[in-house]
Motif scaffolding. Structure first.
Motif, PDB file in Angstrom:
ATOM      1  N   THR A 152     -18.139  37.731  19.716  1.00 38.85           N
ATOM      2  CA  THR A 152     -17.599  37.280  18.620  1.00 38.85           C
ATOM      3  C   THR A 152     -18.462  37.462  16.531  1.00 38.85           C
ATOM      4  O   THR A 152     -17.744  37.098  16.159  1.00 38.85           O
ATOM      5  CB  THR A 152     -17.750  35.686  18.922  1.00 38.85           C
ATOM      6  OG1 THR A 152     -17.432  35.654  20.430  1.00 38.85           O
ATOM      7  CG2 THR A 152     -17.771  34.655  18.418  1.00 38.85           C
ATOM      8  N   ALA A 194     -16.309  36.033  14.170  1.00 41.08           N
ATOM      9  CA  ALA A 194     -15.652  35.103  14.540  1.00 41.08           C
ATOM     10  C   ALA A 194     -15.725  33.670  14.789  1.00 41.08           C
ATOM     11  O   ALA A 194     -15.508  32.973  15.564  1.00 41.08           O
ATOM     12  CB  ALA A 194     -14.827  35.791  15.749  1.00 41.08           C
ATOM     13  N   ALA A 232     -14.603  30.969  13.345  1.00 38.50           N
ATOM     14  CA  ALA A 232     -12.772  31.324  13.099  1.00 38.50           C
ATOM     15  C   ALA A 232     -12.224  30.235  14.011  1.00 38.50           C
ATOM     16  O   ALA A 232     -11.500  29.352  13.447  1.00 38.50           O
ATOM     17  CB  ALA A 232     -12.499  32.291  14.423  1.00 38.50           C
ATOM     18  N   CYS A 233     -12.789  28.962  14.275  1.00 33.97           N
ATOM     19  CA  CYS A 233     -12.436  27.475  15.164  1.00 33.97           C
ATOM     20  C   CYS A 233     -13.512  26.581  14.109  1.00 33.97           C
ATOM     21  O   CYS A 233     -14.721  26.691  14.211  1.00 33.97           O
ATOM     22  CB  CYS A 233     -12.514  26.814  16.757  1.00 33.97           C
ATOM     23  SG  CYS A 233     -11.768  28.103  17.450  1.00 33.97           S
ATOM     24  N   CYS A 248     -11.174  22.870  19.138  1.00 36.09           N
ATOM     25  CA  CYS A 248     -10.683  24.613  17.858  1.00 36.09           C
ATOM     26  C   CYS A 248      -9.173  23.755  17.616  1.00 36.09           C
ATOM     27  O   CYS A 248      -8.900  23.531  18.063  1.00 36.09           O
ATOM     28  CB  CYS A 248     -10.837  25.199  18.778  1.00 36.09           C
ATOM     29  SG  CYS A 248     -10.663  26.924  18.114  1.00 36.09           S
ATOM     30  N   PHE A 249      -9.823  23.594  15.993  1.00 36.60           N
ATOM     31  CA  PHE A 249      -8.320  23.086  15.219  1.00 36.60           C
ATOM     32  C   PHE A 249      -8.195  22.008  16.028  1.00 36.60           C
ATOM     33  O   PHE A 249      -6.987  22.204  16.070  1.00 36.60           O
ATOM     34  CB  PHE A 249      -7.474  24.038  14.819  1.00 36.60           C
ATOM     35  CG  PHE A 249      -7.900  25.268  14.407  1.00 36.60           C
ATOM     36  CD1 PHE A 249      -7.492  24.577  13.294  1.00 36.60           C
ATOM     37  CD2 PHE A 249      -8.204  26.264  15.137  1.00 36.60           C
ATOM     38  CE1 PHE A 249      -8.325  25.909  12.209  1.00 36.60           C
ATOM     39  CE2 PHE A 249      -9.092  27.448  13.983  1.00 36.60           C
ATOM     40  CZ  PHE A 249      -8.891  27.313  12.485  1.00 36.60           C
ATOM     41  N   MET A 294      -3.596  31.161  18.568  1.00 33.01           N
ATOM     42  CA  MET A 294      -4.190  32.701  18.132  1.00 33.01           C
ATOM     43  C   MET A 294      -4.419  33.613  17.481  1.00 33.01           C
ATOM     44  O   MET A 294      -3.151  33.918  17.373  1.00 33.01           O
ATOM     45  CB  MET A 294      -4.633  33.025  20.119  1.00 33.01           C
ATOM     46  CG  MET A 294      -4.614  31.826  20.848  1.00 33.01           C
ATOM     47  SD  MET A 294      -6.865  31.443  21.533  1.00 33.01           S
ATOM     48  CE  MET A 294      -6.624  30.622  22.324  1.00 33.01           C
ATOM     49  N   GLN A 307      -9.622  36.835  16.455  1.00 36.00           N
ATOM     50  CA  GLN A 307     -10.659  36.095  16.322  1.00 36.00           C
ATOM     51  C   GLN A 307     -10.902  34.642  16.515  1.00 36.00           C
ATOM     52  O   GLN A 307     -11.988  33.933  17.257  1.00 36.00           O
ATOM     53  CB  GLN A 307     -11.575  36.304  14.388  1.00 36.00           C
ATOM     54  CG  GLN A 307     -11.386  37.011  14.026  1.00 36.00           C
ATOM     55  CD  GLN A 307     -11.671  37.023  12.585  1.00 36.00           C
ATOM     56  OE1 GLN A 307     -11.321  36.156  11.573  1.00 36.00           O
ATOM     57  NE2 GLN A 307     -13.287  37.905  11.583  1.00 36.00           N
ATOM     58  N   ILE A 308      -9.827  34.024  16.818  1.00 35.07           N
ATOM     59  CA  ILE A 308      -9.548  32.269  17.346  1.00 35.07           C
ATOM     60  C   ILE A 308      -9.985  32.462  18.403  1.00 35.07           C
ATOM     61  O   ILE A 308     -10.769  31.614  20.076  1.00 35.07           O
ATOM     62  CB  ILE A 308      -8.280  31.529  16.887  1.00 35.07           C
ATOM     63  CG1 ILE A 308      -8.045  31.763  15.143  1.00 35.07           C
ATOM     64  CG2 ILE A 308      -8.265  30.254  17.835  1.00 35.07           C
ATOM     65  CD1 ILE A 308      -7.125  30.808  14.409  1.00 35.07           C
ATOM     66  N   GLU A 316     -13.845  33.208  19.778  1.00 36.79           N
ATOM     67  CA  GLU A 316     -14.584  31.645  19.936  1.00 36.79           C
ATOM     68  C   GLU A 316     -14.195  30.513  20.766  1.00 36.79           C
ATOM     69  O   GLU A 316     -14.978  30.317  21.169  1.00 36.79           O
ATOM     70  CB  GLU A 316     -14.672  31.710  18.327  1.00 36.79           C
ATOM     71  CG  GLU A 316     -14.978  29.901  18.575  1.00 36.79           C
ATOM     72  CD  GLU A 316     -16.621  29.810  18.222  1.00 36.79           C
ATOM     73  OE1 GLU A 316     -17.138  28.915  18.558  1.00 36.79           O
ATOM     74  OE2 GLU A 316     -17.112  31.216  18.360  1.00 36.79           O
ATOM     75  N   TRP A 317     -12.559  31.022  20.495  1.00 39.80           N
ATOM     76  CA  TRP A 317     -11.626  29.884  21.985  1.00 39.80           C
ATOM     77  C   TRP A 317     -12.208  30.553  23.544  1.00 39.80           C
ATOM     78  O   TRP A 317     -13.456  29.457  23.790  1.00 39.80           O
ATOM     79  CB  TRP A 317     -10.822  29.447  21.994  1.00 39.80           C
ATOM     80  CG  TRP A 317     -10.135  28.929  22.725  1.00 39.80           C
ATOM     81  CD1 TRP A 317     -10.005  27.521  23.395  1.00 39.80           C
ATOM     82  CD2 TRP A 317     -10.030  29.665  24.278  1.00 39.80           C
ATOM     83  NE1 TRP A 317      -9.200  27.035  23.900  1.00 39.80           N
ATOM     84  CE2 TRP A 317      -8.803  27.973  25.033  1.00 39.80           C
ATOM     85  CE3 TRP A 317      -9.363  30.096  24.627  1.00 39.80           C
ATOM     86  CZ2 TRP A 317      -8.127  28.150  25.785  1.00 39.80           C
ATOM     87  CZ3 TRP A 317      -8.588  30.740  25.264  1.00 39.80           C
ATOM     88  CH2 TRP A 317      -8.490  30.081  26.555  1.00 39.80           C
TER      89      TRP A 317
END
Length: 312
Positions: free
Chosen positions: A44, A49, A52-53, A59-60, A67, A70-71, A74-75
């Motif tokens: 990550t 990343a 990324a969130c 996350c967002f 997704m 990168q997202i 991190e997720w």
């Protein structure tokens, strides 16, 4: 009737040996899981990343966002960290519930592991809310390594082992090596969190941070080699301790080679950077395992020695 590969059921009336075996399996799973989590965390970071969130703990604003790579990194890192936290809660709860079947130190070690997980979770949130401040990122790495070391020590402490009572010098040398490697890992975290390689190579900045990590290779490597030499020079050493000590040699060689390659390629190959950090954590974990076994070896020897009373 249970077959050779069947797992006996766990109930409140289970045999104490069954409970000890399952606690051992749980901690071993957590140890391997933590190493994998650190690998994902490294990926990550390398893939940039970490933010990324943009929010935390969601996350967002949702549990499962749309997704991209990168997202997802991190997720997924957060998902693994949450799962590990639940395992730590289970370990602490079971160690208290089954304390009659365990050594007295196990519940305390489980409580310490749970505390480290909580601190690690707080630092993980701060890395996002404070926009990857290098002090917090490095503390996050350092706490994760401490948690991994603690789990390794608990795993070794629960595993069967019969010593020979000849690990006194090895115990001292391996502790020094573990401290040196841990310090070198923190320096590596500072290099990574400040992008010191790029800053130095392309902007002539933070070269002191990078050079400190490069200089740190010397004491870390020499201390690890000292462990191998002491193990080699101890003819009565327990076979498991000798085998684990000799395993340090290829690991430290691989780690130095990965670090040199990563620097020569200027971090252009993310897989090499991730491997460098994972092998470093593995090397530290192996040193902690040897240290824990050496302590057990010396303790068993002390318990076997007859008590001497002064003559009348």
């Amino acid at each position: 009737m249970l077959g050779p590969f069947d797992v006996p059921p766990l109930t409140l009336g289970s045999d104490p040996s069954v409970r000890r075996q399952w606690i051992f399996r749980l901690v071993l799973l957590m140890t391997v899981f933590t190493l994998f989590l650190m690998a994902v965390g490294s990926a990550t970071r390398v893939m940039d990343a970490g933010l990324a969130c943009p929010d935390w703990p969601l996350c967002f604003g949702t549990l499962v966002p749309q997704m991209d790579l990168q997202i997802f990194l991190e997720w997924f890192h957060r998902l693994l960290a949450t799962s590990l936290g639940l395992l730590a809660i289970a370990f602490a709860g079971l160690s208290v519930a089954w304390r009659q079947a365990l050594s007295p130190w196990v519940p305390y070690a489980a409580g310490a592991a749970l505390c480290l997980v909580i601190v690690q979770g707080i630092l993980g949130g701060l890395t996002v809310t404070e926009l990857l401040r290098f002090e917090i990122v490095t503390a996050h790495l350092g706490t994760g390594l401490l948690f991994f070391c603690l789990l390794t020590a608990i795993t070794v402490g629960l595993a069967p082992f019969s010593g020979t009572g000849s690990a006194r010098w090895l115990r001292i040398v391996v502790q020094i090596a573990a401290i040196c490697v841990y310090g070198q890992s923190l320096l590596g975290g500072l290099v990574s969190s400040q992008w010191a390689v790029h800053q130095c190579l392309y902007g002539d900045r933070l070269c002191g941070v990078l050079n400190s990590h490069l200089i740190g290779v010397v004491p870390a490597t020499l201390s690890v080699l000292s462990v191998v030499i002491v193990a080699w020079r101890s003819p009565a050493l327990a076979p498991l301790l000798r085998q684990l000590s000799f395993l340090l040699l290829p690991l430290v060689g691989l780690q130095v080679a990965l670090g040199w390659s990563t620097l020569q390629l200027k971090l252009q190959v993310p897989a090499l950077t991730v491997a460098h950090q994972v092998i470093g954590a593995t090397l530290l974990g192996l040193l902690v395992a040897i240290s824990a076994l050496a302590w057990r070896d010396c303790l068993q020897q002390a318990l076997r020695s007859p008590t001497r009373f002064p003559e009348a």
